[in-house]
Structure formats: C-alpha cells, structure tokens
Motif scaffolding. Sequence first.
Motif, PDB file in Angstrom:
ATOM      1  N   ASP A 652       0.830  -1.196   0.000  1.00 30.12           N
ATOM      2  CA  ASP A 652       0.000   0.000   0.000  1.00 30.12           C
ATOM      3  C   ASP A 652       0.871   1.255   0.000  1.00 30.12           C
ATOM      4  O   ASP A 652       1.933   1.299   0.614  1.00 30.12           O
ATOM      5  CB  ASP A 652      -0.902  -0.020   1.243  1.00 30.12           C
ATOM      6  N   ASN A 653       0.406   2.290  -0.754  1.00 28.76           N
ATOM      7  CA  ASN A 653       1.143   3.557  -0.829  1.00 28.76           C
ATOM      8  C   ASN A 653       0.348   4.671  -0.151  1.00 28.76           C
ATOM      9  O   ASN A 653       0.527   5.834  -0.450  1.00 28.76           O
ATOM     10  CB  ASN A 653       1.413   3.908  -2.303  1.00 28.76           C
ATOM     11  N   THR A 654      -0.460   4.289   0.834  1.00 34.55           N
ATOM     12  CA  THR A 654      -1.273   5.302   1.513  1.00 34.55           C
ATOM     13  C   THR A 654      -0.404   6.266   2.299  1.00 34.55           C
ATOM     14  O   THR A 654      -0.687   7.465   2.388  1.00 34.55           O
ATOM     15  CB  THR A 654      -2.287   4.619   2.449  1.00 34.55           C
ATOM     16  N   TYR A 655       0.633   5.727   2.882  1.00 34.18           N
ATOM     17  CA  TYR A 655       1.561   6.604   3.610  1.00 34.18           C
ATOM     18  C   TYR A 655       2.977   6.159   3.268  1.00 34.18           C
ATOM     19  O   TYR A 655       3.217   5.018   2.879  1.00 34.18           O
ATOM     20  CB  TYR A 655       1.310   6.543   5.123  1.00 34.18           C
ATOM     21  N   SER A 666       5.666   8.295  12.021  1.00 38.85           N
ATOM     22  CA  SER A 666       7.035   8.080  12.510  1.00 38.85           C
ATOM     23  C   SER A 666       7.779   7.224  11.503  1.00 38.85           C
ATOM     24  O   SER A 666       7.197   6.654  10.573  1.00 38.85           O
ATOM     25  CB  SER A 666       6.991   7.372  13.869  1.00 38.85           C
ATOM     26  N   PHE A 667       9.077   7.092  11.710  1.00 36.94           N
ATOM     27  CA  PHE A 667       9.909   6.324  10.788  1.00 36.94           C
ATOM     28  C   PHE A 667       9.458   4.869  10.748  1.00 36.94           C
ATOM     29  O   PHE A 667       9.346   4.271   9.679  1.00 36.94           O
ATOM     30  CB  PHE A 667      11.375   6.432  11.231  1.00 36.94           C
ATOM     31  N   ASP A 668       9.228   4.292  11.936  1.00 34.96           N
ATOM     32  CA  ASP A 668       8.852   2.875  11.975  1.00 34.96           C
ATOM     33  C   ASP A 668       7.517   2.624  11.287  1.00 34.96           C
ATOM     34  O   ASP A 668       7.289   1.540  10.739  1.00 34.96           O
ATOM     35  CB  ASP A 668       8.773   2.409  13.437  1.00 34.96           C
ATOM     36  N   GLU A 669       6.624   3.622  11.294  1.00 32.71           N
ATOM     37  CA  GLU A 669       5.312   3.436  10.682  1.00 32.71           C
ATOM     38  C   GLU A 669       5.359   3.414   9.148  1.00 32.71           C
ATOM     39  O   GLU A 669       4.459   2.873   8.502  1.00 32.71           O
ATOM     40  CB  GLU A 669       4.368   4.561  11.136  1.00 32.71           C
ATOM     41  N   ILE A 670       6.413   3.995   8.563  1.00 31.77           N
ATOM     42  CA  ILE A 670       6.450   4.054   7.094  1.00 31.77           C
ATOM     43  C   ILE A 670       7.279   2.938   6.494  1.00 31.77           C
ATOM     44  O   ILE A 670       7.272   2.722   5.288  1.00 31.77           O
ATOM     45  CB  ILE A 670       6.978   5.420   6.601  1.00 31.77           C
ATOM     46  N   LEU A 679      15.471  -6.921   2.912  1.00 25.86           N
ATOM     47  CA  LEU A 679      15.042  -5.771   2.116  1.00 25.86           C
ATOM     48  C   LEU A 679      13.761  -5.167   2.665  1.00 25.86           C
ATOM     49  O   LEU A 679      12.735  -5.828   2.765  1.00 25.86           O
ATOM     50  CB  LEU A 679      14.806  -6.180   0.653  1.00 25.86           C
ATOM     51  N   ASP A 680      13.873  -3.890   3.063  1.00 20.40           N
ATOM     52  CA  ASP A 680      12.720  -3.104   3.461  1.00 20.40           C
ATOM     53  C   ASP A 680      12.428  -2.076   2.373  1.00 20.40           C
ATOM     54  O   ASP A 680      13.316  -1.673   1.608  1.00 20.40           O
ATOM     55  CB  ASP A 680      12.966  -2.386   4.789  1.00 20.40           C
ATOM     56  N   VAL A 681      11.175  -1.610   2.362  1.00 19.91           N
ATOM     57  CA  VAL A 681      10.761  -0.632   1.350  1.00 19.91           C
ATOM     58  C   VAL A 681      10.046   0.508   2.048  1.00 19.91           C
ATOM     59  O   VAL A 681       9.233   0.293   2.944  1.00 19.91           O
ATOM     60  CB  VAL A 681       9.829  -1.273   0.293  1.00 19.91           C
ATOM     61  N   ILE A 682      10.384   1.722   1.641  1.00 21.12           N
ATOM     62  CA  ILE A 682       9.658   2.906   2.095  1.00 21.12           C
ATOM     63  C   ILE A 682       9.104   3.575   0.848  1.00 21.12           C
ATOM     64  O   ILE A 682       9.875   4.102   0.011  1.00 21.12           O
ATOM     65  CB  ILE A 682      10.565   3.878   2.875  1.00 21.12           C
ATOM     66  N   THR A 683       7.802   3.504   0.668  1.00 28.36           N
ATOM     67  CA  THR A 683       7.209   4.095  -0.531  1.00 28.36           C
ATOM     68  C   THR A 683       7.134   5.611  -0.383  1.00 28.36           C
ATOM     69  O   THR A 683       7.346   6.168   0.694  1.00 28.36           O
ATOM     70  CB  THR A 683       5.803   3.526  -0.767  1.00 28.36           C
ATOM     71  N   SER A 684       6.788   6.284  -1.455  1.00 22.98           N
ATOM     72  CA  SER A 684       6.794   7.757  -1.448  1.00 22.98           C
ATOM     73  C   SER A 684       5.575   8.331  -0.747  1.00 22.98           C
ATOM     74  O   SER A 684       5.610   9.444  -0.235  1.00 22.98           O
ATOM     75  CB  SER A 684       6.833   8.283  -2.879  1.00 22.98           C
TER      76      SER A 684
END
Length: 817
Positions: A652-655, A666-670, A679-684
């Motif tokens: 999901d790219n909601t946040y 917060s950082f952990d939430e994204i 491998l972790d992913v942080i979407t835009s």
Amino acid sequence: MKPIQNQKFDINELSNFDVKELFFKIIDHWKLFVVATLVGLLIANILNKRTQRIYELKSLITVKDEQNPLFSSSTNISFNWGGPSDQVETIMTILKSRTHNEKVVNELKYYIDYLKEGKYRKEDIYGRNPFVVELDTSFYQLQGLPIQLEFIDNDKFVLSVDFEKDFYSLINYSLNENKQFIPDTESFKQTYNIGKKIETPFLNFKIHKKSSLNNLSGQTYYVKFNSFNGVVGRYRKIDVKSKTKGTSLIELGLNGANKNKIVDYINATIKVLDRDQRKQKIQYALKTKEFIDSLFIVESRNLKDIESGLGDFKQRNDIYDLSAQGAMLFGEVTELDAQSLELRNRLDYYSNLESYILSRDKYDESVPAPALVNIEDPNITVSVGTLIALSKEKETMEMTVNPSYPPLQKIIEKIGLERRVLLEHISSIKITTKNSLNSLNKQLNKNNAKLKKLSPKEQKLLNFQRKFVITEANYNYLKQNSYEAGITIAANVSDIKVLDSAKDTGQAPIYPKGNFNYLLAIMLGTILPLLFIVSKEILDNKISSVEEIEKVYKIPVLGVLGRNNYDNRLAVFNKPNSTIAESFRALRSNIQFMLTNDKKSKTIVVTSSVSKEGKTMTAINMATVFALGGKKTVLVGFDLRKPKMHEDFGIDNTYGVVNYLIGEKSFDEIVKKTEITNLDVITSGPVPPNPSEIILSEKTNEFFKILKENYDYVIIDSPPVGLVADPLELFKYSDAIIYLIRHNYSEKGMPKMIDDKYSNGEVKNIAYVLNDFRMKNSYGRGYGYGYGYGYGYGKYGSGYHSNEKESFLSKFKKIFT
C-alpha cells in the motif's frame, strides 16, 4: 534549475563520424539489401515483360544536285535553270512538314490500325494482317473506337462495336472533316461476307483477304480508324538530322512498336520526297514544253498554209524555179531574215523577262521560258538560277523564323543585289541586240532594193519562198526544243540518293532496355537501402552504445543492463539465474569501486534524464542484489510526483516518505517489510502539492540520518533530473549516483546537463549505466549524430507536468523509433 530543452549543446561533440561503425551497421542490414535487390529485379522483370517494346529504325540518304550526263550545256540552261535542287536544310524541313507527311500517311493509309488481342494489350499487326480494309473515304467512318471482326470461316465474319459513351466522332478522310455520332444502341453486331460492302450510319468499307491461303476461321481481329491529323502529327516527329555537319548526308530515324510500319513509312517518305523533288526539278521543263507545243501547233498550221499557197502560186503562174540571179538574192535575203527573226525574238524575250523581274518580289519556276531563242549571255542564266534559289531559301526560312532574323535579312539583301545585277545584264544585252538588229535591217533594205530588178512573178515567188523558209525554220526549231524538253522530262536524274534504306535486321528494342533495367534494379537495390541506413543514422538522435557515451561524455560508464523481458520489475528475485540478474550482480560489483570503505552505510541515488528510462526497475533490482548478498538494505521511493514502486511489491502507498517528512508518521510506521530477506521498502506516499519544498526541509536530513543508522545500503529511487530539480537536492546525501541511459530511447543531448555539472565539479561520484541494451542491434541500430532539446516536457513529462500533451510530431516519430 533550467529544463533540458533550454540547455546549450555543442553539436561538434556528437559529430565524430565513425566510418567503421557505419560499415558494420550497413553489413548488419544485409537482408534489407537482398530484399530490395530482389524486389527491384522483380519489378524490372515485370516492366521488361509488360512494357510495350519500342524499336528505332534508320535510313541514310544524300541530297546532291545531279544532271543527266547526256544533256548538253544548252539543254541544261534552257530547261533546268528554274529547278535546282533544294539545300539540305530545305529537304530536312520538307521531311518534317505537315503537307509532306499527309501525302505519306494518305499513300500508306496509316490512319487504319490492324490490331489483335495480345497478352497484355491489343498489338499492332501491320505487315502481318491477313486481310485489308478497302475504305470508301467519301463516307464518314467511326473514329477512335476498335471495331471487332470475329471470323466465322473464310467467307463470313461478325462485326461488333460496343458503344460505351453517349456520342462519338465520325471522320471523312476525303474532306478531313469530323461530325458527331450519337448511337441509338449500346452495341452493334452483324454478320457480313468478306468482299461485300459494309454500310452502316457509322461505317462504310469492305474486307478483302490478302491471300486465298490465309485461314481466318476462328480468328478475332480489330480495326480502328484514327484521326488523320493525329496520325500525321505523330509521324511529323520523325527524326531528321544531318549525318555529318557540312555534308549532304541526311539520316532519318523513326520510333514505333511495329517494325514493319516503321520500315514502310521511312521508305515511303523518301519515295514521296524523291517523286516531289523530281517533279519540282522538271517543272520548268514541263511548262516550257507546254508553251513550245502550243507554238508548234500554230507554226505547223502556218507552214501548211504557206506551203499550200506556194504550190498554188507556182501552178497558177506556171513558174517553178527562180532564175540564177533570183536564187542568189534569195539565199542572201533568207539568211538575213533568219538572223533578223532571231534577234527580234531574243529582244522580245528579254523585254518579257525584264517585266517579270520588275513586277515581282518572289521568283519561282514561272520565269518566262526561252522557247524560241538560245540565251547567249551565261550571266543571265546564272543570275536567274541564283535568284530562284535565294527566293526558295527565303520562303523556307520565313516559315520558321521572325522577319527580323539576321540570316533572313541577309538573304533578302542578296535577292535585292542579284535582282539589280540581273536587270543591268538584261538592259545591257537589250541595247546590244537592238544595235545588231538595226545593222541587219540596213542590209535587208539594200537586198530588198535589188529584188525590184526581178520580174513581178519572180518577186512574188521569192517572197512566198522567204515566208516558207522562215516558218519552216521556226517549225524545226520548236520541234527540236520540244524534243529536248521531252528528253529532260523523261531522263530526269533524282537528287535524292538512298545509301541505306530502312530495313528490319533484327534490331533490339530501344525501350524497355532490359539489361539496363536489371542493372538499374541492382543499383537501386543497393543505393536505396544505403540511403535509408545513412539517412536513418543522420536523423537518429538516440543513444545506442557504450562507445557513443564514452566518446561524447566525460562521466564514466559503470555498466550495461540488458532488457527485462519479464512481467514485473523484480527480475533478480523472480529469475535469479537470468541474464538480467547477472547484469545487476555485475553492477553491484562495479559500484563498489565508487564507494569508500570508511562508511558503514552507503547511499546510492538512481536517477535518469527523463521517465521510462528504467530507474525504478534499476533501483528495485539493485536493492534486491544487495539484500540477497546479506546486506541490510532499504529501498526508498523519492519520486514524489509519480510514485509506482509500490505496484511491483504489491504494498500500500497510503503513507510513506511524504507522511514522515510532514510529521504525520514516525519512521517505523512508514517502513514496510518485503518477502525478500534483508530488504525493506519505504514508498513515497501520497503525491504532495509541493514536493521540492518538502525535500528541502530539515526533516529530510533527519530522515537520511535514521536510514544510515539502520541500514547497510540505502537505495534511492529519485525523479528524473531532466524534468525536476528534486534529484539534485538528494545528491548531497548520496555516496554514489547511478545515472540511467536507456538504449535506443534516451536522446543525445539529454545527459549533457548532468555531464556539465560533473565537469564543473558540482556533481561527484556519478556514473552512467546503459539500460535495456539489446545485443542484436549492436550494429543494426544507428549511432546517429546530433542532439535535440525539449525532452523535459511532452512524452517524457507524463505525471510531472500533467497539463502538457504529447505533440502530433512526437506521436509520428514513434512510428520510426
């Protein structure tokens, strides 16, 4: 930051033309050359077979003034001075004239076409036609429409005509006139007997077999009556030229589809010319003979009357001979009478000739004939002949040039000068003749006085005999001249000599030129593909090789990635043994040389000039190879304007990044986990209204600090450099920058801006990666030189500048890319 389309780019940097590369590209297109050549040969073969064959036949003649060697000089003077042969130029003009060609067409009846259905068209079978048309030229005939003749047997045929138009033209060849014909039916069909007259409102002719041996049964032919003027116009195009300049040789050439027709026409045109020239040459003699014959009849009657009167006088007066004295006087007087008569006739002729010259400005064979006298002064003969020749030359030239044409004016001056010279000669010889006549009359008066001494009967007898002798002399003179004129007419020598008559000797057609067409096909099969390849290379502004990048730009090339032929971008994870996976592992090894070992965490920014160059795919797979290599890796989607990375992971790219930077999460939430180990992913996250301002915030520094503390490798998927300024703000957080160039997609000039910044020291630790490379095009695709601007918007800006539409030119160019 200035958009890419406004960046200055020196074309000289892309103008290093590599002949070797072009050569290999040409070789790579060998199939195109083969196909083009085969297609060309096929077209040439079709043209050679289907095109109407055109032949050219020639004839060679010479034009030279000829005289019969049996003629005496006096005969030539008397009967040929008004008929000298025309000059070569005049003959050439006559051969192309309408009047002359009308005579030839009429004689050969070339306004009738004999046709038979061929493989590709109706063929002209003139010379091979088994029948002839006997045309009644006083009737009107259907013009321009083929008339079908289907022979049932050797005696009958079916004549049919299909009327497809509302009206047609009928032609009368005797009058050379046309009238309109409106058919009342769509077709006409009727059976006729060979040799019987065909009479319809639009046709009137007979069909005759050429030979009784010809079998016409079951055969179908066509007859067509053409426009007389049209046929004459076509044959006036006969090629007539001087074989060698300055000589009397004339070459005649004619083109056409039927050799027999060409042969007959060339030979007939020479025959008609020869006949007309003979007639013209003896025209003066014909007129002279006609005049002499009319005088001969009168003198013959006079001689008979005098002879009859003399006999009656002798019988009535019983006196038959003159005395010795009378005989002597008779001899003297008779001689003087003959001389006096000749001088009077000559004086009369000179007066007539003088009147003719003075009353005209155009001279031809109607010059008065010297029927009763011989012209002693050769100057008059030469002058009259010259005057007639110049007048003919003037008349011929006036048909083709303006009156002010200098050579024409020169001829007119020559005519005036020759006319004055001739009149002076005539005036001078008239004075001389008058003086001679006066002297002779004095002698005659003395002799007439002596005659009075004779008896009256003897005087009358002597006068009768004087008249008889004079008349008999005129009679004999006219008879001799009539005989000479007849010889001139009968033994006329032609000025036209045929050196080579037209003949079918198996000449090859001049069109189509079979071998030339095949050679041309091979040449075009080579030249056209070559022009296509060269033009394509010149017009091609795509980057197509590592060598091209290295030649033009200063930023080094880190590696080459092949094409991803799989359904999603997770090529390394889904197909770990694929070629594309290996290329990313190689890229992972190469990038180590750009990274320093003194840092625990390394940040790599992946960017490109425009969208669709593969930066997201590269970022995903680079992160994957690091993660699979046991390194704790995070993939961050910093393409805030056009996020799409989440689609490949199915998350999901909601946040995402945006929510953290604006303080919502917060950082952990994204941070989102993936099925790929390490491998972790942080979407835009959602698309913000002000992405540039968000990236410039202090939160970004804090964000990258946390990333470096938690991960060994941070892979940033950034927006394209050529479209927005965001990536430049992210470069300061990077340890290495991968700049994607897509094979045969990225246009020359696009990396220019980033390359300039590298040269100026504004950007460091950056390398190009050639993406989507296809080996099969290593020589097949062009390395075209040149560059372009305007890549920042339009088709590359989709998602970044949503109100910009793709231009028609861009869509059109896609067809050829």
